[in-house]
Design an enzyme around this catalytic site. Structure first.
Site, PDB file in Angstrom:
ATOM      1  N   SER A 162       1.184   9.252  -5.956  1.00 53.10           N
ATOM      2  CA  SER A 162       2.024  10.525  -5.082  1.00 53.10           C
ATOM      3  C   SER A 162       2.615  11.175  -5.960  1.00 53.10           C
ATOM      4  O   SER A 162       3.362  12.770  -6.302  1.00 53.10           O
ATOM      5  CB  SER A 162       2.084  10.497  -4.114  1.00 53.10           C
ATOM      6  OG  SER A 162       0.441  10.245  -3.283  1.00 53.10           O
TER       7      SER A 162
ATOM      8  N   VAL B 165       2.322   1.935  -3.209  1.00 52.27           N
ATOM      9  CA  VAL B 165       0.843   2.056  -4.449  1.00 52.27           C
ATOM     10  C   VAL B 165       1.056   3.666  -3.818  1.00 52.27           C
ATOM     11  O   VAL B 165       1.435   4.881  -5.841  1.00 52.27           O
ATOM     12  CB  VAL B 165      -0.216   1.658  -4.104  1.00 52.27           C
ATOM     13  CG1 VAL B 165      -1.019   2.231  -5.123  1.00 52.27           C
ATOM     14  CG2 VAL B 165       0.382   0.136  -4.937  1.00 52.27           C
ATOM     15  N   GLU B 166       0.429   4.549  -3.151  1.00 49.84           N
ATOM     16  CA  GLU B 166       0.268   5.476  -2.984  1.00 49.84           C
ATOM     17  C   GLU B 166       1.781   6.650  -2.870  1.00 49.84           C
ATOM     18  O   GLU B 166       1.436   7.719  -3.382  1.00 49.84           O
ATOM     19  CB  GLU B 166      -0.001   5.652  -0.928  1.00 49.84           C
ATOM     20  CG  GLU B 166      -0.372   7.076  -0.510  1.00 49.84           C
ATOM     21  CD  GLU B 166      -1.602   7.668  -0.943  1.00 49.84           C
ATOM     22  OE1 GLU B 166      -1.763   8.546  -0.820  1.00 49.84           O
ATOM     23  OE2 GLU B 166      -2.586   6.653  -0.782  1.00 49.84           O
ATOM     24  N   SER B 167       3.347   5.742  -2.715  1.00 47.96           N
ATOM     25  CA  SER B 167       3.831   6.685  -2.649  1.00 47.96           C
ATOM     26  C   SER B 167       4.345   7.551  -4.158  1.00 47.96           C
ATOM     27  O   SER B 167       4.697   8.047  -4.706  1.00 47.96           O
ATOM     28  CB  SER B 167       5.299   6.585  -2.432  1.00 47.96           C
ATOM     29  OG  SER B 167       4.441   6.478  -0.714  1.00 47.96           O
TER      30      SER B 167
ATOM     31  N   THR C   9       1.088  -1.066   0.341  1.00 45.23           N
ATOM     32  CA  THR C   9      -0.008   0.043   0.380  1.00 45.23           C
ATOM     33  C   THR C   9       0.702   1.197   0.141  1.00 45.23           C
ATOM     34  O   THR C   9       0.626   1.769  -0.768  1.00 45.23           O
ATOM     35  CB  THR C   9      -0.741   0.257   0.863  1.00 45.23           C
ATOM     36  OG1 THR C   9      -1.715  -1.331   1.107  1.00 45.23           O
ATOM     37  CG2 THR C   9      -1.975   1.131   1.434  1.00 45.23           C
TER      38      THR C   9
END
Length: 136
Positions: free
Chosen positions: A61, A56-58, A53
């Protein structure tokens, strides 16, 4: 950490702790990798889903922020949906993020985490991001 098209702060302590190394960063593609080890395990001996997670987020972003940096903006995640498809006890994984939609206000990015050696997808996520003004 090499960034090919931006001066974004991609080498922060949080990413280093998660093990995410970004190899390529642009507003249309982010690639990286993680060398998964016992440091990433749950108490049951498999890689913790939070590692995926975080990747994915990093990745989403950083890429989304690169896409709007020239407008004096950056992107913040407003929704992350990460699916964990296969477990792993440790190996190198590749992280690839690409936009599905890039609008004036929001973006949607797809991120895939794949085992380098086998090519098997371990996790897949979509992140919706809001484009906001840079602070200051």
């Amino acid at each position: 950490m090499d960034t090919t098209s931006t001066d974004l702060p991609t080498g922060n302590a949080f990413l280093q702790a998660a093990g995410l190394v970004l190899d390529e960063v642009s507003g249309t593609r982010v690639t990286g990798h993680i060398d998964l080890s016992r440091d990433h395990h749950t108490p049951w001996g498999v890689v913790h889903g939070g590692v995926y997670t975080t990747a994915v987020e990093s990745a989403a972003s950083v890429g989304a922020s690169a896409a709007v940096q020239d407008r004096g903006q950056f992107a913040v995640g407003v929704h992350n949906s990460t699916d964990f498809l296969r477990s792993s006890t440790g190996e190198r994984v590749d992280v690839v993020a690409e936009p599905l939609q890039q609008g004036r206000v929001q973006q949607l990015w797809l991120v895939t985490v794949t085992a380098t050696e086998s090519g098997r997808t371990l996790a897949r996520g979509q992140v919706r991001l809001q484009n906001v003004p840079l602070p200051g």
